[in-house]
Motif scaffolding. Structure first.
Motif, short mmCIF file in Angstrom:
data_model
loop_
_atom_site.label_atom_id
_atom_site.label_comp_id
_atom_site.label_asym_id
_atom_site.label_seq_id
_atom_site.Cartn_x
_atom_site.Cartn_y
_atom_site.Cartn_z
N SER A 99 8.99 35.65 34.59
CA SER A 99 7.84 34.65 33.40
C SER A 99 7.60 34.69 32.40
O SER A 99 8.19 35.61 31.73
CB SER A 99 6.79 35.80 35.00
N CYS A 100 6.99 33.77 31.54
CA CYS A 100 6.59 33.31 30.46
C CYS A 100 5.78 33.76 29.88
O CYS A 100 4.43 34.31 30.44
CB CYS A 100 6.97 31.71 30.24
N VAL A 101 5.16 34.21 29.01
CA VAL A 101 3.92 35.40 28.29
C VAL A 101 3.07 34.15 27.86
O VAL A 101 2.02 34.40 28.02
CB VAL A 101 4.54 35.68 27.12
N ASN A 102 3.77 33.21 27.93
CA ASN A 102 2.54 32.62 27.63
C ASN A 102 2.52 30.83 28.59
O ASN A 102 0.65 31.45 28.95
CB ASN A 102 2.89 30.73 26.49
N CYS A 103 3.18 31.10 29.92
CA CYS A 103 2.09 30.04 31.06
C CYS A 103 2.25 31.57 32.26
O CYS A 103 1.33 31.17 33.09
CB CYS A 103 3.35 29.78 31.39
N GLY A 104 2.31 32.54 32.20
CA GLY A 104 1.75 33.43 33.18
C GLY A 104 2.66 33.78 34.09
O GLY A 104 3.95 32.26 34.26
N LEU A 278 12.41 26.13 35.05
CA LEU A 278 11.89 26.76 34.36
C LEU A 278 10.43 26.04 33.83
O LEU A 278 10.11 25.36 34.25
CB LEU A 278 12.63 26.43 33.04
N CYS A 279 9.81 27.00 32.83
CA CYS A 279 8.15 26.45 32.20
C CYS A 279 8.63 25.67 30.86
O CYS A 279 9.52 25.93 30.78
CB CYS A 279 7.77 27.59 31.89
N PRO A 280 7.78 25.53 29.92
CA PRO A 280 8.21 24.42 29.38
C PRO A 280 8.40 24.73 27.93
O PRO A 280 9.07 24.40 26.83
CB PRO A 280 6.79 23.36 28.84
N HIS A 281 8.42 25.35 28.19
CA HIS A 281 8.63 26.79 26.86
C HIS A 281 10.80 27.50 27.15
O HIS A 281 10.85 28.11 25.97
CB HIS A 281 8.36 28.05 26.63
N GLY A 282 10.87 27.24 28.14
CA GLY A 282 12.05 27.62 28.49
C GLY A 282 12.51 28.74 29.27
O GLY A 282 13.34 29.65 28.81
#
Ligand SMILES: [Zn+2]
Ligand SMILES: [Zn+2]
Length: 514
Positions: A99-104, A278-282
């Motif tokens: 999980s991405c810390v920006n996207c959650g 993936l999320c946009p942050h990779g």
């Protein structure tokens, strides 16, 4: 120091019970050692060194070669150390959160792609048909626990062939990985066996098969005529005539599943590929090693196993994904409105999109909508789910309606969304092929899942650093906590964490692909 203790003849470390004098296995870490099989012990520093080496595309055997040269001492055989390292990773208390810390936990936008060259050696004929009662549902927890157990089991048996916990690829158990906060349940879909069964094809499945064939034909069109001719020969069909003659013959031959697989393997190089979301942050949210040739089905099933389907999914075969997802759940169509297109496919909207005049604003991508329904996405509030083409592939499609699946139609997706992030991620993964592709299937997926987890962790670390630099007051990482939705927030905001919802792209405009 990065060292290995090799107690060949007698156990190097043991523990004795003070009560009954029984000798038991040494499996502690306080001394800075990790015991693999009671004979070979790796220093914890060596284990971490190998972990970092893998992040830098250096295989375990190359890392050990380097140390052997540097220290002038002989290390045990490389396979033993690789198994020792897997044993170490399997025993660490790691939460593969993905999980991405920006996207959650529930990213509103995702990018899907295939890692085409990540394969292991496996013959498709080794795969057993699933039992007749198998419904295409697998237990994700159960499967990955069994893979972990195999890695741990290796520390107790003299050779892998004697390992009672060895996991073999099978249709009825093989599961993708999706972090526990992101997935709906521990039961997830895997219907790869349906790629092989030809009996009882419903009209919906037939429609889907046509979509997959379209895609294969698209790929065939891009091949040199020599390649197409060779493929005809390999499928025992007439290899004379023009390129279009050959392709139309191959197309007819695709009805035969064996030929289809053969063509697929020739074109994509192998019988298995990794499907990645993936999320946009990779940051990777889901991965699945396909046992059979990929189809949009694999991505559809990954997304349908999520608790909240993203509002925008970007994929190089968007139409196939929308069709398959909607066929799978016809009673509650996941990709809507307009089957995941940005507008109703009328001649007017299509021509206006072609001329670059059509704009479809999705304001809730920036600010949560007030009229969110119970089915709305927790970050955006919207229950609309679009499937769009990535920029690189948007011109490949031949369906005129697909112009309504272009990212460029949505002003809110301009300027920050890098739809090439997946390509960049795969470019990095490909550097691991030289060692990953020689591994046994279960080791391959275990190491892959592990490498991706540590890569996610370092991407998140960089994202947090950027967030901290943006604050004008000095903050340390210790001030950061996660909201209920898994997004990083400063600790003082944590008291009202229920109300804080960030929009992932506003937090971070930089891309961290490598
Ligand atoms: Zn005892
Ligand atoms: Zn993200």
């Amino acid at each position: 120091m990065e060292s290995v203790i090799d107690g060949k003849t007698s156990p190097a470390y043991t523990r004795r019970c003070l009560g009954c004098n029984m000798i038991y296995r040494y499996q502690e870490w306080q001394d800075g050692l990790h015991s693999f099989d009671d004979h070979v012990l790796l220093s914890l520093e060596l284990c971490l060194y190998l972990r970092h080496s893998l992040q830098n595309h250096i295989s375990v055997s190359r890392a050990i070669d380097t140390l052997e040269g540097l220290r002038g001492v002989k290390y045990p055989n490389r396979d033993t150390i690789l198994h020792g390292y897997c044993h170490f990773e399997a025993l660490t208390d790691t939460d593969y959160i993905y999980s991405c810390v920006n996207c959650g936990y529930h990213p509103p936008e995702v990018i899907m792609d295939l890692h085409k060259k990540g394969v292991f050696s496996m013959s498709v004929s080794d795969l057993k048909e699933p039992p007749p009662e198998f419904r295409g549902e697998v237990d994700i927890e159960d499967f990955w626990k069994s893979v972990n157990l195999e890695m741990i089991g290796r520390g107790f048996v003299p050779s892998q062939t004697k390992n009672p916990f060895a996991v073999q690829p099978s249709y009825s158990r093989w599961a993708p990985w999706i972090g526990h906060k992101t997935r709906m349940d521990h039961t997830v879909l895997n219907t790869e066996f349906a790629k092989v069964t030809t009996a009882k094809v419903t009209s919906a499945e037939a429609q889907m098969m046509n979509v997959s064939e379209d895609r294969l034909v698209d790929e065939l069109m891009k091949q040199k005529v020599g390649v197409v001719r060779k493929l005809c020969k390999a499928c025992n069909i007439d290899s004379k005539g023009s390129r279009m003659d050959l392709i139309s013959r191959l197309r007819a031959e695709m009805q035969n599943r064996q030929s289809y697989d053969k063509m697929f393997q020739k074109i994509w190089g192998a019988s298995g590929v990794w499907s990645v979301i993936l999320c946009p942050h990779g940051v990777v949210y889901s991965i699945k090693f396909n046992l059979r040739a990929e189809s949009p089905r694999d991505f559809a099933h990954l997304l349908l196993s999520w608790k909240h389907i993203p509002n925008v999914s970007i994929y190089d075969f968007a139409r196939g994904l929308a069709t398959h997802g909607n066929l799978r759940v016809p009673t509650d169509i996941p990709f809507h409105p307009h089957e995941g297109r940005l507008a109703e496919p009328t001649p007017e909207s299509i021509s206006s999109a072609k001329q670059g005049k059509l704009k479809v604003s999705l304001p809730w991508l920036f600010e949560k909508t007030d009229n969110s329904s119970s089915k709305g996405h927790p970050i955006t509030g919207s229950s609309e789910h679009y499937v769009l083409y990535d920029k690189l592939h948007e011109s490949n499609t031949k369906d005129p309606q697909d112009v309504l699946r272009r990212i460029s139609l949505v002003p809110e997706l301009q300027g920050w969304l890098n739809s090439q992030i997946a390509e960049q991620f795969f470019a990095s993964l490909r550097k691991n092929n030289y060692f990953l592709n020689n591994m046994a299937p279960s080791t391959h997926i275990f190491i892959m899942c592990n490498i991706v987890h540590h890569k996610n962790t370092s991407t998140n670390q960089k994202l947090l650093e950027v967030q901290l630099q943006r604050g004008h007051r000095p903050h340390g990482l210790e001030n950061i906590t996660l909201s209920d939705l898994g997004q990083a927030i400063l600790a003082q905001q944590a008291s009202d964490r229920e109300t804080v919802q960030h929009h992932p792209h506003q937090l971070n405009q930089k891309d961290f692909g490598d």
